[in-house]
Design a protein around this motif. Structure first.
Motif: not given
Lengths: 1018, 487, 132
Positions: B215-219, C34-39, C122-129
Motif C-alpha cells: 500500500d505504501w508503495q502504491r500510496f 510489513v506494516f509501518c506507520p510511515f513510508p 480497489m487494488r489496496s482494498k481500502i474503502w469506507p467501512f
C-alpha cells in the motif's frame, strides 16, 4: 300519463330492498359537523367535537392543503361562446381612428387583440404622426385608478336616468331664471360636436361655450385673427423651407402640435439640399438641439432680436434694444432675404404682438412656408373668456358650470379664484373621463368615454376631416359628451346616427361613409383663401418692445415636456418613466439653469456612489407666487434665464409613487410662457433625480457618433485618410493596412438564405422625440420599474435614445492645438461645453452577427437566428449577466425583481385593467432573466405568416418593427437585406452608413447613417 | 536512513523529538479538549456564517435587485469574492503538488492545512457563481446533462462553462488528493483512539488503512502522479478564471497577460492566507516545533516572488493602457483614468496593499518574524480583494459608450454575503483543526532523521541515527491494541 | 516448509527494520507482510515487491478523458445541434476547437486523477467501512 312501473337495478333491490337501503345510506359518508366547530366563537367553545373528529379534520385539512400545494395556480380563460365575425383569436385587428384629448390630436391606427386596444400607430395615409404621448394614450384607457367608473352625485353613486332628470330639471330652472350657464371644454376640433353644442345652446339660450386650453397658444390665434381675420393657428410647410429662423418656437415639440415630419422632409442630404435652421432660444429645447445653429438668447433678447429682425427685413425702425445676438440677427436677415419666399420665421413667445411681428416678417418675405389657408384648429382656447368666466363666477353671476375634460383647478394659475367662484355656482356638472381636482369639487360627475371607446369626428386642419370610432366596448358605465348633450337638448337620436348623418350631409358630399370610416379620415378642399389685412404691426412692435424693456431679474420660460405635455396623462407610468430627450431624467420636472448661473448661485448636480444624480432645491418666486423645485444644470441654457416644465405635480387621486414633480401652473400667469422679474434663492434639502444617463459627452470616441457638414458630405470622400468623415476602422493584416471588416478569424455562416433583417437609423432624421421608445414599451411589454429603480440605473427600456453634448475639446487634434497634457485632454473631452451642440443616438440591441454576448452565455440562452436576430431565450436564461457585461452597447436589461404582479412595483402590470394593454404575442419576463430588443420578431414572423397564408412572397418593405413604424420622420428603416428592392438594402451600402464601434468587428445588423448638419457654408 | 542532508541546513523540526513524540503532538488537539479561544473564534465565525446565509436566502427569495448592481454594472462584489476565494484556494494544492515535485521537504509541515484551506476556500468560491445567478434554482443547467428538451446542451464556447469544469475538477481532485494523504494519519488516530465512538468514526474515515508495504508503495506512486496532475491543474484553474475577463471585449479585461498574471496573483494571495492561518494555528494547536521560522521565511520568499510577478503585471497593464493611446483603454482599472476617477481610492489601496507593503519582506528580520508576516499577509489578502474589485467594478463602470458610464455601491446584502463566506470558511477550518491531524505525520516522520534538530545535532557529533537494537518484551507489548505502532 | 513458524516482530526504528528485512530476505525466509506507520524508503525493494503499474493506468485514464471531451464537444456543439453562437464556426469541430481546449484539458485531468485513485483504493482494498 304517469307510470307506476318500478325499475330495479339488482335482484336484491327487487327482493329485499332494506339491504340496498342500508347500502345506499353508506354510499355517502355522513357529513362532518364542521359548522358545529367552525362556526362562531361560543359554538366553537361548547362544540361537541370528539377527538376522533378533530383528528379527521386535521387529517383532511392537511391532506387538502398538501394536494392544493401540488397544483400550480390555475387561471381560467373563457373562450368565445359565439365567435365574433370580425375577431380571429391570435390575429390583430387594426382600426383607423383619431385621437383628440384637448391637447394631443392625431390620425391614428389602433391595434386590437381579442377586442383589446393594445397599441397606437400613426395613420400614415392621413399623414398622421404619433408622439410619445399619443403612443402611450392606449395605456391611459386602462387607468383603473383615475378613470371614472359610474355617475355620481356629491360622491354618491347615481343612475344615469336620475342624473339626467335632476340635471335637466336644474338646467330648466336656470333657463327660466335666465341665469347664465357655462359649458367649459378644452379644444374639441370636432365639427359635429360643435354643431351639437350649438343645438344645446338653442335649447338652453342661457348657455355659453367657453374653450379653455391648459397650455395656451391663443396669442398666435389672436394674431391670426388680427391679421387674417381667422382665429386659428397657421401651418408651416417646413419641407419646402430653405431657411428657418425660430425665436423659441419648439416646433419639433409642442409648438402648434409639432412639425417634425415636414421639418425632416426638408433635410435629406441625399437630395443635395437641406434647410438651414437657426434657433434663438433660452431653454435647450428639442428643436434647438436639432438646429443647425443654436443661438442662446434669453427671452427678452429673443423679443428684441425678433424686432431687430423685423426692422432689418421690413426696413422699418421700431425702437428696440441692442442684444448680444445682433450679429447673428443681421446674418439671418441676409439669409432670409436671400431665401425670400423659401424662408420662414416663427416665434414661440405666447404674446400677441410678438406673433404679429413674426407674421409680418413672413408676410414681408411673402413666405410660402407659412400656410394661412389650411390652418390648424387644435388650439382654440381663449384666455379672455376664461378670465371673464372666473370674474362672473366670483360675482355670483354664473348659475351653472358644465366642465368637459378640463381641470382648471390644477392647470389655472389663479386656481384658487376659480375654486372660490365655483363655490358660488349652484349647479356644477363635470363630464370627464378621469377623476381630478375639478371633478372632485363638482356636485354631479358624469363619466365620459375614452376616445378609444368613442364615436366622433375631428378637424385638426381645414383639409383633413378625421373620424373617430370605438375600438372597445366602454370599460365602465360611461357616456359620451355628445350623447349627453343630445339627450339634454331633447334630441333622441344616438350620437352615432347623428354623426353619420352630419358627416354624410355636410362633409363627405356624396362619398361613402364606410370608406371614410375605414380610412379614418376624409380630405376636403379649401374653398376660401385668406388674405392679410393691410394694417401695419408697427405699433404692435412698439408696444412689445416697451413692455419688454421693463424686463428685470431672472427670466423664466415655462415649457412642456415631450413626455408629459400639459399633464393630462400624468398618471401614465410609461410617460413618467420615459426619459426627457434632453436631460435623460425621468419621473421629474426641475428648474433648468445655465452652468454660469448655477456656479454663481451655488447649485450643483453631484453624482453619487450608486451612479445617480442629486440636486439642490431652489425657491422660485414670480410676482408673489412661489414654488420650490430641484435644479438641473442645463448646458445651453441662456444665462439669466431658467426653464421649468408644466404638467407635473398632479397629486389628486394618484398613487404615492406617481406623485412626482412640481406643479408649475401657478407661475403660468395669464398664460404667458415667459415670466420676467423672477427671483431664485437656494433652499435647503437635496433632491434625488432619476437620470438614465450620467456622462454628458462622447469623450472623444467619435467612432460611436459621426457628424459631418453638408459641404463635407457633398465634396469629401468619406474614407479619405485625412478629411474623411466616415472612416472605417483599419487593422494590419499581412503587414498591410486593411479595412477591419474585410478579414475574419473563421469562415462566416451563410447569411444569404431567406430573410436577413437590418435596421437603419438615420441620425440626420432622428429628432430624439422618443415615440419609438414608447412604441417599443407597448409592443414588447417592457416593465415600468419606478423612480427608485431608474435612479440606480435599472430602467428596462429596450430602446433608448442616448444624448450627447459636444465639448470644448472634441478631438486629440484640438487638445494638441491647445497644448493640453493627456490628463487635461481627457478631462476636456469629458466635460460638456457651455453651449453645446446636441446629438441623439437611438440605441438598441445591435443584433451583431459576431455577438459577444452569445459567446459567453454558459447555457446557450442567447444565440443567433437565421434571420440575423440575436435571440434571447428567456426560459433558458439562468441570469449570469455575463452577456450584459460583454455587450459593448450595454443594451441588455436584467429583471432584478418580478415586475409583474408585484406590489413593490404597483404600475400597469400589477392590476387587472393595466394588464389588458399587454401584447399577447410577447411573453412577460420573470425575475432573474435577461431581456433585450428582439427586432420585434413577433412582428416579422406575423408578416411572414400573413404572406404565407396569402400564398405570396413578402412584399418589398413589408417588414416593420414597432420603432420603425412609430417613427414620424422615417429615421428608422427596417427591412430585409436579402431583398434587393428593400429600402434598407441600399441604406446598408450607403456612403453615410457605419456601425457603432466597428473596430470591435461585432458585425451589427443595425446600421447608423452619419449625421449631416447644414452649416450653410457656400 | 533516508537521504543525507547537510547539517548546516536549518532543522525543519525543532526540539528533541522521537517518532512517538510526533505522534503525540499531532494527536493531542484531537484527543484533548478545545480551549476557550477556540470556542470564541468558532462562535464568532458561526454567527457571521449564519448572517451570510440569511443574506443569501434574502437574495434568492427577492431577486438580485437587493444587490447594488445596475444595467451597466452586471457584476461587482459577487464575482470579486468568487475570484478572491478561488485565488486563495491555490496555495494548498500548489504546496502539496508543485513542492512535492520539487522535493521540498518543508512543505510537509504545512501541506495538510494548506490543502484544507484550499478546499474550504474553493467551497466559498463555488457559492458565488451559483447565487449570483438570477435563477439559481436552475444552476444545474450549466451541466451537460441530457434533458427533456432533446438537443439542448450547454455552450462550450463560454468561459463561464470552462469555469464550471475547471472549478469542479479542481475541487474534487484536491479533495481526493487531500483525503488519500489523510488515510494513514486517520489510521494512526484510529489506532490510538480509546473512546469507541471516536474509534468508529476514525476507522470509517481511514477506509481501513493498515499500512502494508505494498500500500505504501502504491500510496507514494499515487501521490507523485496526483502531484503531476494537480500541478498543471492548479495553473489551469486561475488561467481559466482569468479568461472570464481576458476573452471578453471590455477594455481592461481584454488583456493577454491575464492568465499568468492571475495565476501569480492567486499563489500570492494563497500563500498570504496560509501565512495568516498557520500564524494562528501553530499557536492554537501548539505546533511551534513543526511550523518554524524557517517555514514562515520560505513562504515569505514565495510571496515576494509571486508578488513581484504581480507588480510587473500591474506595471505592464498601466504601460499598455497609456501606450495604446486609445480613448477606450484610458479608463482601465490600471490607468490615469482610474487613478483620477471616482474609484481612485480603490486604485491606490490596491497599489498600497499589493505592491508597497509586501516589499517589507525583503528584510530578513521582517521575513522571519511571525507577527510581521502575519500582519503583511492580512494586508495582501485585502490588496488582492481590491485587485479583483478594481478589475471588475472600475472596468464595468466605464464601458464603451459614455452614455453607459455608471457607478457601483454595495448594499448591506453584498457585504453580508461576503462576511458570511469568511465566517463559513473559518467555521470549517476551526472544525478541521479540532478533528483532523493538522500535520501529515506520516510524511514528517520520514524527514525526522534528516531534518530534525535532534538528529542533526547527533550526526554533527558523529552519532549514527540508527539506535542500538533493543529487545522488546512481547508480553508487555501485547496489551497494546495495534501492531503497527513501532515505538 | 510445512511446519512453518510465524515470527511476529516489532521495530521501533525504520533503519533497524530495514536491516532486519534485508537479513531475513538474505536467509531466504518468506516475509508475509510489513506494516509501518510511515513510508520507509527502499523497503519495497528490500522485500522484493514488484513495482506498481498504477501510473500507467493513470495515463490510460487520461487518454480516455481526453477522448470523452473531444466526443462530447463535437457531439453537443457540432453534431446534435449546431447553433450560430457569436458567429463561431459551429459547422466544423476543428475550426471551433480552440474554444474547447480548456474542457479537453480539464476532463483529461479529471478522469486520470479520479479513476487512478479509485483503482488504488480497489487494488489496496481500502474503502469506507472496511475494517483494518
Amino acid at each position: 300519463m304517469a307510470s307506476d312501473k318500478k325499475y330495479w337495478k339488482s335482484v336484491e333491490e327487487l327482493t329485499n330492498s332494506s339491504f340496498v337501503e342500508t347500502l345506499s345510506k353508506n354510499e355517502f359518508v355522513q357529513e362532518i359537523a364542521t359548522d358545529t366547530f367552525l362556526g362562531d366563537k361560543e359554538t366553537l367553545a361548547n362544540s361537541s367535537t370528539s377527538r376522533r373528529d378533530f383528528l379527521k379534520y386535521v387529517g383532511f385539512t392537511t391532506a387538502a392543503a398538501t394536494l392544493a400545494a401540488c397544483e400550480g395556480p390555475v387561471k381560467k380563460s373563457i373562450p368565445y361562446v359565439v365567435k365574433p365575425n370580425d375577431i380571429i383569436a391570435g390575429v390583430a385587428d387594426w382600426y383607423a381612428t383619431s385621437m383628440a384629448d384637448g391637447y394631443d390630436f392625431a390620425n391614428i391606427l389602433v391595434k386590437t387583440r381579442e377586442g383589446r386596444p393594445i397599441q397606437i400607430m400613426p395613420n400614415k395615409d392621413a399623414n398622421g404622426t404619433t408622439s410619445a404621448r399619443v403612443q402611450a394614450a392606449v395605456l391611459s384607457l386602462y387607468d383603473e385608478k383615475l378613470r371614472l367608473k359610474n355617475p355620481t352625485k356629491a360622491g354618491e353613486k347615481i343612475s344615469w336616468i336620475d342624473a339626467d332628470k335632476e340635471i335637466g330639471a336644474a338646467l330648466n330652472k336656470l333657463k327660466e331664471a335666465n341665469t347664465p350657464v357655462v359649458l367649459l371644454t378644452g379644444t374639441l376640433a370636432s365639427p359635429s360636436t360643435e354643431r351639437i353644442i350649438q343645438e344645446f345652446i338653442v335649447a338652453y339660450p342661457n348657455v355659453t361655450h367657453v374653450i379653455y386650453d391648459a397650455i395656451s397658444e391663443s396669442a398666435a390665434a389672436d394674431a391670426m385673427l388680427a391679421m387674417y381675420g381667422k382665429r386659428a393657428l397657421p401651418k408651416y410647410h417646413l419641407d419646402k423651407a430653405s431657411v428657418i429662423v425660430s425665436f423659441g418656437a419648439d416646433f419639433l415639440g409642442d409648438f402648434h402640435g409639432g412639425f417634425e415630419k415636414q421639418y425632416v422632409a426638408g433635410r435629406k442630404p441625399e437630395t443635395g439640399s437641406m434647410s438651414y435652421h437657426v434657433q434663438f432660444e433660452s431653454n435647450m429645447s428639442l428643436t434647438g438641439a436639432n438646429a443647425d445653429k443654436r443661438i442662446v438668447a434669453k427671452p427678452s433678447d429673443q423679443i428684441f432680436a425678433l424686432i431687430n429682425l423685423f426692422n432689418a427685413i421690413t426696413g422699418s425702425n421700431v425702437p428696440s434694444q441692442a442684444t448680444p445676438v445682433d450679429a447673428q440677427v443681421k446674418q439671418m436677415a441676409a439669409a432670409l432675404k436671400k431665401a425670400g419666399s423659401k424662408g420662414v420665421v416663427m416665434t414661440g413667445i405666447n404674446e400677441k404682438n410678438a406673433q404679429l411681428v413674426a407674421l409680418a416678417i413672413n408676410n414681408a418675405l411673402n413666405s410660402e412656408i407659412i400656410d394661412v389657408n389650411n390652418t390648424l384648429n387644435i388650439r382654440q382656447g381663449n384666455e379672455a373668456d376664461v378670465n371673464q368666466l372666473i370674474k362672473d363666477m366670483n360675482a355670483g353671476k354664473v348659475g351653472g358650470l358644465l366642465t368637459y375634460n378640463v381641470n382648471p383647478l390644477y392647470s389655472l394659475p389663479n386656481a384658487t379664484e376659480f375654486a372660490n367662484g365655483l363655490k358660488k355656482v349652484s349647479l356644477t356638472v363635470a363630464l370627464s373621463t378621469e377623476n381630478n381636482e375639478t371633478v372632485n369639487t363638482s356636485n354631479y360627475v358624469l363619466p365620459t368615454s375614452h376616445f378609444l371607446e368613442s364615436w366622433g369626428d375631428t378637424q385638426f386642419d381645414e383639409m383633413t376631416y378625421g373620424l373617430m370610432q370605438p375600438t372597445i366596448q366602454p370599460l365602465f358605465s360611461t357616456r359620451q359628451l355628445q350623447d349627453t348633450l343630445l339627450g339634454w337638448s331633447g334630441n333622441t337620436t344616438k350620437y352615432y346616427e347623428y354623426l353619420k348623418g352630419f358627416a354624410s350631409t355636410t362633409i363627405l358630399n356624396g362619398s361613402s361613409w364606410n370608406t371614410a370610416l375605414h380610412n379614418g379620415f376624409f380630405t376636403r378642399e379649401i374653398t376660401t383663401a385668406t388674405i392679410a389685412s393691410e394694417n401695419s404691426v408697427t405699433d404692435a412692435a412698439i408696444q412689445l418692445s416697451n413692455i419688454t424693456k421693463k424686463a428685470s431679474g431672472f427670466e423664466l420660460q415655462l415649457y412642456t415636456k415631450t413626455g408629459l405635455g400639459d399633464g393630462k396623462q400624468a398618471n401614465n407610468p410609461w410617460l413618467q418613466e420615459f426619459p426627457d430627450p434632453i436631460t435623460r431624467a425621468s419621473w421629474d420636472n426641475y428648474l433648468t439653469m445655465s452652468i454660469a448661473d448655477a456656479k454663481q448661485l451655488g447649485f450643483t448636480n453631484p453624482v453619487k456612489d450608486n451612479g445617480a444624480i442629486d440636486g439642490d432645491y431652489a425657491k422660485v418666486s414670480v410676482n408673489g407666487k412661489e414654488v420650490i423645485v430641484p435644479v438641473m444644470i442645463q448646458p445651453g441654457q441662456a444665462k439669466g434665464s431658467v426653464g421649468l416644465s408644466l404638467g407635473f405635480g398632479r397629486t389628486f387621486g394618484f398613487k404615492e409613487e406617481m406623485q412626482v414633480g412640481v406643479n408649475a401652473y401657478p407661475l403660468y400667469v395669464n398664460a404667458n410662457n415667459i415670466q420676467f422679474g423672477v427671483t431664485i434663492e437656494k433652499v435647503s434639502g437635496t433632491h434625488q433625480f432619476a437620470c438614465t444617463q450620467v456622462q454628458k459627452t462622447i469623450a472623444g470616441r467619435h467612432d460611436i457618433l459621426k457628424v459631418a457638414s453638408l459641404k463635407e458630405y457633398k465634396s469629401v470622400d468619406p474614407k479619405d485618410h485625412h478629411h474623411g468623415w466616415n472612416k472605417p476602422s483599419y487593422v494590419s493584416y499581412d503587414h498591410k493596412e486593411v479595412e477591419a471588416n474585410t478579414i475574419d478569424l473563421w469562415d462566416e455562416h451563410n447569411r444569404e438564405l431567406g430573410h436577413h433583417f437590418n435596421l437603419s437609423i438615420d441620425l440626420t432624421s432622428c429628432t430624439g422625440c422618443g415615440a419609438c421608445v414608447v412604441a417599443c414599451h407597448a409592443e414588447n411589454n417592457v416593465p415600468v420599474v419606478g423612480k427608485r429603480e431608474v435612479r440606480v440605473g435599472r430602467d428596462m427600456h429596450w430602446l433608448r435614445i442616448d444624448r450627447y453634448y459636444s465639448s470644448e475639446v472634441e478631438t486629440r487634434e484640438d487638445a494638441k492645438e491647445l497644448g493640453l497634457s493627456r490628463a487635461e485632454m481627457y478631462e476636456g473631452l469629458e466635460t460638456e461645453a457651455e453651449n453645446p451642440e446636441v446629438t441623439f443616438q437611438p440605441m438598441m440591441c445591435q443584433h451583431c452577427n459576431h455577438a459577444p454576448c452569445e459567446t459567453v452565455c454558459p447555457v446557450a440562452a442567447t444565440t443567433h437566428g437565421r434571420q440575423g436576430q440575436n435571440q434571447m431565450t428567456y426560459n433558458r436564461c439562468v441570469g449570469t449577466r455575463y452577456c450584459a457585461n460583454n455587450c459593448p452597447y450595454r443594451v441588455r436589461r436584467f429583471n432584478w425583481f418580478n415586475y409583474a404582479n408585484n406590489n413593490e412595483f404597483d404600475f400597469n402590470m400589477n392590476n387587472e385593467y393595466g394588464k389588458m394593454v399587454l401584447n399577447p404575442d410577447v411573453v412577460v419576463r420573470s425575475r432573474g432573466v435577461m431581456e433585450k430588443c428582439s427586432m420585434c420578431i413577433q412582428m416579422t414572423q406575423a408578416t411572414i405568416l400573413k404572406a404565407k397564408k396569402e400564398g405570396r412572397a413578402v412584399n418589398t418593405d413589408e417588414f416593420e418593427t414597432a420603432c420603425s413604424s412609430a417613427c414620424t420622420t422615417g429615421a428608422l428603416v427596417f427591412g430585409d437585406v436579402n431583398n434587393r428592392q428593400d429600402k434598407v438594402t441600399a441604406l446598408a451600402k450607403d456612403k453615410r452608413a457605419y456601425n457603432v464601434l466597428d473596430y470591435l468587428q461585432t458585425k451589427p445588423n443595425v446600421i447608423y447613417q452619419v449625421k449631416i448638419k447644414n452649416t450653410n457654408e457656400a | 536512513m533516508s537521504h543525507y542532508e547537510a547539517p548546516i541546513r536549518e532543522p525543519l523540526i525543532l526540539g528533541d523529538k522521537s517518532y512517538h513524540d510526533i505522534t503525540e503532538d499531532i494527536a493531542k488537539p484531537i484527543e484533548g479538549k478545545a480551549n476557550k479561544n477556540w470556542y470564541m473564534a468558532f462562535y464568532i465565525s458561526l454567527a457571521a456564517m449564519l448572517w451570510g446565509f440569511g443574506c443569501i436566502f434574502y437574495t434568492v427569495g427577492t431577486g438580485i435587485g437587493v444587490w447594488g448592481l445596475s444595467k451597466n454594472i452586471g457584476w461587482a462584489w459577487d464575482i470579486t469574492n468568487f475570484v478572491w476565494w478561488v485565488g486563495i484556494g491555490h496555495a494548498g494544492t500548489l504546496i502539496s503538488a508543485v513542492l512535492l515535485l520539487f522535493r521540498q521537504k518543508w512543505r510537509m509541515a504545512i501541506n495538510r492545512s494548506a490543502e484544507a484551506m484550499t478546499i474550504f476556500a474553493v467551497f466559498q468560491a463555488g457559492l458565488f457563481p451559483i447565487i449570483h445567478m438570477g435563477r439559481p434554482w436552475n444552476a444545474f443547467w450549466v451541466l451537460p446533462i441530457p434533458n427533456q428538451f432533446g438537443s439542448l446542451w450547454v455552450n462550450f464556447n463560454s468561459p463561464l462553462l470552462w469555469d464550471v469544469f475547471a472549478i469542479s475538477t479542481y475541487l474534487s481532485v484536491s479533495l481526493v488528493f487531500w483525503w488519500t494523504g489523510l488515510l494513514p494519519d486517520f489510521a494512526m488516530i484510529r489506532d490510538r483512539a480509546v473512546k469507541p465512538f471516536q474509534k468508529k468514526i476514525y476507522s470509517l474515515l481511514s477506509f481501513g488503512w493498515s499500512g502494508r508495504a505494498k500500500d505504501w508503495q502504491r500510496f507514494e506512486e499515487v501521490s507523485l502522479v496526483l502531484a503531476g496532475l494537480a500541478t498543471p491543474l492548479v495553473l489551469s484553474v486561475h488561467t481559466i478564471v482569468s479568461m472570464d475577463f481576458a476573452t471578453s471585449i471590455n477594455p481592461g479585461w481584454h488583456s493577454t497577460i491575464f492568465p499568468p498574471y492571475f495565476v501569480a496573483g492567486a499563489i500570492f494571495s494563497g500563500f498570504a492566507m496560509v501565512q495568516t492561518l498557520l500564524g494562528i494555528m501553530r499557536k492554537v494547536t501548539n505546533m511551534e516545533e513543526y511550523i518554524t521560522r524557517l517555514h514562515v521565511e520560505y513562504m515569505n520568499i514565495v510571496i515576494i516572488l509571486t508578488g513581484g510577478i504581480v507588480a510587473v503585471a500591474y506595471a505592464t497593464e498601466f504601460f499598455i493602457a497609456w501606450y495604446t493611446g486609445s480613448p477606450y483603454e484610458y479608463y482601465t482599472y490600471l490607468s490615469v483614468g482610474a487613478a483620477t476617477g471616482p474609484y481612485a481610492w480603490a486604485f491606490y489601496s490596491l497599489l498600497l496593499f499589493n505592491i508597497a507593503i509586501p516589499q517589507l519582506l525583503w528584510f530578513k528580520k521582517i521575513r522571519r518574524s511571525f507577527i510581521a508576516s502575519f500582519i503583511i499577509s492580512i494586508a495582501i489578502n485585502i490588496g488582492m480583494w481590491f485587485e479583483r474589485f478594481d478589475i471588475i467594478a472600475i472596468v464595468l463602470s466605464k464601458g464603451h459608450l459614455p452614455s453607459t458610464w455608471w457607478r457601483f455601491e454595495p448594499t448591506f446584502v453584498d457585504v453580508g454575503i461576503f462576511i458570511g463566506t469568511i465566517g463559513f470558511f473559518f467555521v470549517l477550518f476551526l472544525l478541521y483543526a479540532r478533528t483532523f491531524p493538522v500535520i501529515a505525520q506520516a510524511e514528517v516522520k520520514t524527514i525526522l532523521k534528516s531534518s530534525g534538530e535532534f538528529y542533526k545535532k547527533r550526526s554533527e557529533q558523529g552519532i549514527p541515527t540508527k539506535p542500538a537494537i533493543v529487545v522488546l518484551d512481547v508480553e508487555k507489548r501485547s496489551d497494546k491494541s495495534d501492531k503497527n505502532d513501532t515505538e | 516448509m510445512g511446519s512453518s513458524k510465524v515470527i511476529h516482530a516489532f521495530y521501533n526504528d525504520d533503519e533497524v527494520l530495514l536491516d532486519a528485512v534485508k537479513t531475513v530476505k538474505a536467509a531466504h525466509h518468506h516475509i508475509e507482510e510489513v506494516f509501518c506507520p510511515f513510508p520507509v524508503h527502499g523497503l519495497d525493494k528490500a522485500m522484493g515487491l514488484a513495482p506498481t503499474r498504477i501510473a500507467i493506468t493513470a495515463f490510460m485514464y487520461g487518454i480516455t478523458g481526453l477522448s470523452v471531451a473531444i466526443w462530447m464537444t463535437n457531439y453537443m456543439m457540432i453534431q446534435d445541434w449546431p447553433q450560430d453562437i457569436g458567429g463561431k464556426p459551429s459547422f466544423s469541430w476543428f475550426e471551433n476547437m480552440p474554444a474547447f481546449v480548456p474542457i479537453m484539458f480539464e476532463l483529461t485531468v479529471f478522469f486520470a486523477a479520479h479513476l487512478m485513485v479509485i483503482t488504488f483504493y480497489m487494488r489496496s482494498k481500502i474503502w469506507p467501512f472496511r475494517k483494518a
